[in-house]
Design an enzyme around this catalytic site. Structure first.
Site, mmCIF file in Angstrom:
data_model
loop_
_atom_site.group_PDB
_atom_site.id
_atom_site.type_symbol
_atom_site.label_atom_id
_atom_site.label_comp_id
_atom_site.label_asym_id
_atom_site.label_seq_id
_atom_site.Cartn_x
_atom_site.Cartn_y
_atom_site.Cartn_z
ATOM 1 N N CYS A 1 0.747 -1.011 0.185
ATOM 2 C CA CYS A 1 0.173 0.016 -0.065
ATOM 3 C C CYS A 1 0.934 1.177 0.026
ATOM 4 O O CYS A 1 1.762 1.383 0.842
ATOM 5 C CB CYS A 1 -0.890 -0.052 1.179
ATOM 6 S SG CYS A 1 -1.653 1.552 1.496
ATOM 7 N N ASP B 1 -0.330 -5.914 0.159
ATOM 8 C CA ASP B 1 -1.535 -6.120 -0.227
ATOM 9 C C ASP B 1 -1.307 -7.282 -1.185
ATOM 10 O O ASP B 1 -0.392 -7.691 -1.650
ATOM 11 C CB ASP B 1 -1.834 -5.010 -1.266
ATOM 12 C CG ASP B 1 -2.507 -3.674 -0.817
ATOM 13 O OD1 ASP B 1 -3.217 -3.881 0.368
ATOM 14 O OD2 ASP B 1 -1.995 -2.569 -1.018
#
EC number: 1.7.1.13
Length: 157
Positions: free
Chosen positions: A55, A62
């Site tokens: 992120c 992620d």
């Protein structure tokens, strides 16, 4: 070897050797080989069920399940170079949409395929899964392109 297509691999630099993950997606080398079946239309699929990036706001990981389908023209992507390119996103900060579309655009730039699509099935962050889809146009007529087979995120219910 009558009737079999062969592919020239003499220009490859990553296959058959140890290779570290590139420092960034931009630094990654995507290698290609000649399509051994010129004149035939067929679909190639790569699935990366454990794709990771960061992120850009929090630095937290992620996770996504990527499915890349393409109909080659003159070139095929060499799979080890694709694996290393995708792995280079592991320490790369970008939003889901930026990662997914950047991968598609880089492949189109390197391969000039007849057609390409990518499905980025991202796992929830903040309670919301984000799925990102891109394709270069309509799938070519007469080419079997199966469903990507990744069900929408349903949580525990």
């Amino acid at each position: 070897m009558s009737g079999e297509a062969t592919t020239d691999t003499s220009g490859l630099t990553l296959l058959g050797h140890g290779a570290a993950l590139p420092a960034s997606p931009e630094a990654a080398t995507l290698e290609r080989v000649p399509n051994p079946h010129l004149g035939y239309r067929y679909c190639v699929r790569f699935t990366a069920p454990e794709f990771t990036s960061l992120c850009p706001m929090t630095g937290q990981p992620d996770f996504a399940h990527l499915v890349i389908d393409y109909v080659p023209s003159d070139w095929l992507v060499e799979s080890k170079s694709l694996k290393l390119y995708l792995g280079a996103f592991r320490n790369h900060g970008a939003f889901h949409e930026a990662c997914t579309v950047a991968i598609a655009r880089r492949l189109v730039e390197e391969l000039s395929p007849v057609w390409l699509r990518i499905g980025g099935y991202w796992y929830p962050r903040g309670g919301i899964p984000i799925d990102v889809f891109w394709q270069s146009g309509a799938a070519p007529e007469g080419v079997w392109v199966p469903d990507q087979g990744v069900p929408p995120y349903r949580g525990r219910g």
